[in-house]
Design a protein around this motif. Structure first.
Motif, short mmCIF file in Angstrom:
data_model
loop_
_atom_site.label_atom_id
_atom_site.label_comp_id
_atom_site.label_asym_id
_atom_site.label_seq_id
_atom_site.Cartn_x
_atom_site.Cartn_y
_atom_site.Cartn_z
N LEU A 129 0.82 -1.22 0.00
CA LEU A 129 0.00 0.00 0.00
C LEU A 129 0.84 1.26 0.00
N GLY A 130 2.09 1.14 -0.41
CA GLY A 130 3.01 2.27 -0.29
C GLY A 130 2.61 3.49 -1.09
N ASN A 131 1.85 3.33 -2.17
CA ASN A 131 1.50 4.48 -3.01
C ASN A 131 0.16 5.10 -2.64
N ILE A 132 -0.41 4.66 -1.50
CA ILE A 132 -1.69 5.21 -1.06
C ILE A 132 -1.45 6.45 -0.20
N ASN A 133 -2.32 7.44 -0.37
CA ASN A 133 -2.22 8.67 0.41
C ASN A 133 -2.28 8.34 1.91
N ASP A 134 -1.31 8.84 2.69
CA ASP A 134 -1.25 8.56 4.12
C ASP A 134 -2.50 9.03 4.86
N GLU A 135 -3.18 10.02 4.33
CA GLU A 135 -4.39 10.50 5.00
C GLU A 135 -5.56 9.53 4.79
N ASP A 136 -5.49 8.73 3.76
CA ASP A 136 -6.58 7.82 3.45
C ASP A 136 -6.40 6.44 4.08
N ILE A 137 -5.18 6.05 4.33
CA ILE A 137 -4.94 4.72 4.89
C ILE A 137 -3.74 4.76 5.83
N GLN A 138 -3.88 4.15 6.97
CA GLN A 138 -2.81 4.14 7.97
C GLN A 138 -2.62 2.72 8.50
N ILE A 139 -1.37 2.38 8.73
CA ILE A 139 -1.03 1.06 9.28
C ILE A 139 -0.25 1.28 10.57
N ASN A 140 -0.70 0.67 11.64
CA ASN A 140 0.04 0.75 12.89
C ASN A 140 -0.13 -0.53 13.69
N VAL A 141 0.73 -0.69 14.69
CA VAL A 141 0.72 -1.89 15.55
C VAL A 141 0.52 -1.44 16.99
N GLU A 142 -0.44 -2.05 17.66
CA GLU A 142 -0.70 -1.77 19.07
C GLU A 142 -0.82 -3.09 19.81
N LYS A 143 0.10 -3.29 20.79
CA LYS A 143 0.08 -4.50 21.61
C LYS A 143 0.09 -5.78 20.76
N GLY A 144 0.91 -5.77 19.73
CA GLY A 144 1.06 -6.95 18.91
C GLY A 144 -0.02 -7.16 17.87
N VAL A 145 -0.94 -6.21 17.74
CA VAL A 145 -2.04 -6.32 16.79
C VAL A 145 -1.85 -5.28 15.69
N VAL A 146 -2.04 -5.70 14.44
CA VAL A 146 -1.88 -4.81 13.30
C VAL A 146 -3.24 -4.20 12.93
N PHE A 147 -3.26 -2.87 12.77
CA PHE A 147 -4.48 -2.16 12.39
C PHE A 147 -4.25 -1.47 11.04
N VAL A 148 -5.17 -1.72 10.13
CA VAL A 148 -5.18 -1.01 8.85
C VAL A 148 -6.45 -0.17 8.83
N SER A 149 -6.29 1.14 8.91
CA SER A 149 -7.44 2.04 8.96
C SER A 149 -7.60 2.74 7.61
N ILE A 150 -8.79 2.58 7.01
CA ILE A 150 -9.06 3.17 5.69
C ILE A 150 -10.16 4.21 5.83
N SER A 151 -9.92 5.38 5.31
CA SER A 151 -10.86 6.49 5.49
C SER A 151 -12.17 6.24 4.76
N ASP A 152 -13.22 6.89 5.27
CA ASP A 152 -14.56 6.78 4.70
C ASP A 152 -14.60 7.30 3.26
N LYS A 153 -13.91 8.39 3.00
CA LYS A 153 -13.99 9.00 1.67
C LYS A 153 -13.34 8.13 0.60
N LEU A 154 -12.41 7.26 1.01
CA LEU A 154 -11.79 6.36 0.05
C LEU A 154 -12.69 5.16 -0.24
N LEU A 155 -13.39 4.68 0.78
CA LEU A 155 -14.17 3.45 0.62
C LEU A 155 -15.60 3.67 0.12
N PHE A 156 -16.28 4.70 0.66
CA PHE A 156 -17.71 4.84 0.41
C PHE A 156 -18.08 6.27 0.05
#
Length: 280
Positions: A129-156
């Motif tokens: 997902l390297g070419n995706i706008n950082d404001e639209d998609i974010q990847i982070n790790v919290e307590k060993g869990v990976v979260f991929v957050s995709i903005s509403d405006k990108l999806l719907f």
């Protein structure tokens, strides 16, 4: 004896001529001998009494020493017993510590392995997902869990739960990664802001968030062949915001779909159980 001595003297006087002076001298010697004999007898008696007293004292001392020696032997036996028990307890404690250390090492190895797999997953996702706008998609790790957050405006579209064509391309990239990582399951969460919604086919924000999560899951399953057994769809409504709903910018951040990538816990605990068996 004295009477016999007197008779003998009398007879001697009768048979021979013995002077009174001589008789008196002999009687004096006899009396002196008697006195010496009594003195000797008294000393002998005193010695015997002293001997008996000393014997009793010695016997008491010997008995006391014997009792003391026996007590010391008993105490020594107790000390030996205590020392033996202490050694056994110490040995058990050391064995228990070794077992605990091995169990801790096993758990740490399992966690490290999980963390390594998680890191590999994050690297793969960021690469895909390297070419995706950082404001639209974010990847982070919290307590060993990976979260991929995709903005509403990108999806719907606004107030919609139909996935856009652009969003499908993003989900395709995510699917490519998760299809290669069989050790993970994931949950798709729909989130909204606090603005109420009222449409004929949508009851409220709970309904909207659930429909959006379900729409994403269907795309992943139907178009990208992600195993449905690995996915969960969840609607979270407006109740887990990441920003304040008092501003338009905050509301935009809260309207999102989050893919929570989870390690398969049964496999994770399986690694720990295998390690525990080896520790026994």
């Amino acid at each position: 004896m004295k009477k016999l001595f007197a008779i003998a003297i009398t007879g001697l006087l009768m048979t021979s001529c013995v002077s009174n002076k001589k008789f008196a001298e002999m009687e004096g010697k006899y009396q002196s001998t008697q006195d010496q004999l009594k003195t000797a007898e008294m000393k002998l008696s005193a010695c015997e009494d002293e001997k008996s007293s000393l014997r009793a004292s010695y016997e008491n001392q010997i008995k006391t020493l014997q009792n003391t020696n026996a007590a010391l032997l008993d105490t020594q036996g107790d000390i030996v017993t205590i020392s033996k028990k202490g050694a056994e307890n110490l040995e058990r404690s050391l064995e228990s510590m070794k077992e605990k250390d091995l169990q801790i090492k096993t758990m740490r190895d399992a966690i490290n392995k999980k963390d390594s797999v998680t890191l590999a997953l994050v690297t793969s996702l960021k690469g895909a997902l390297g070419n995706i706008n950082d404001e639209d998609i974010q990847i982070n790790v919290e307590k060993g869990v990976v979260f991929v957050s995709i903005s509403d405006k990108l999806l719907f579209g606004s107030g919609q739960y139909k996935v856009t064509n652009e969003a499908k391309r993003v989900l395709g990239k995510v699917a490519t990664v998760v299809n290669d990582k069989k050790d993970f399951e994931f949950m798709v969460e729909g989130h909204t802001d606090t603005d109420p919604i009222s449409r004929t086919n949508i009851e409220d924000n709970w309904d909207l968030s659930t429909k959006r999560a379900t729409a994403v899951v269907r795309i992943l399953q139907d178009e990208y062949n992600v195993d449905p057994a690995r996915m969960t769809a969840a609607g979270r409504g407006e109740y887990i915001p990441v920003a304040s709903n008092d501003t338009a910018a905050g509301k935009a951040k809260n309207r999102r779909t989050r893919i929570v990538v989870l390690p398969k816990l049964d496999q994770f605990f399986g690694m720990i159980e295998d390690g525990m068996k080896k520790a026994k």
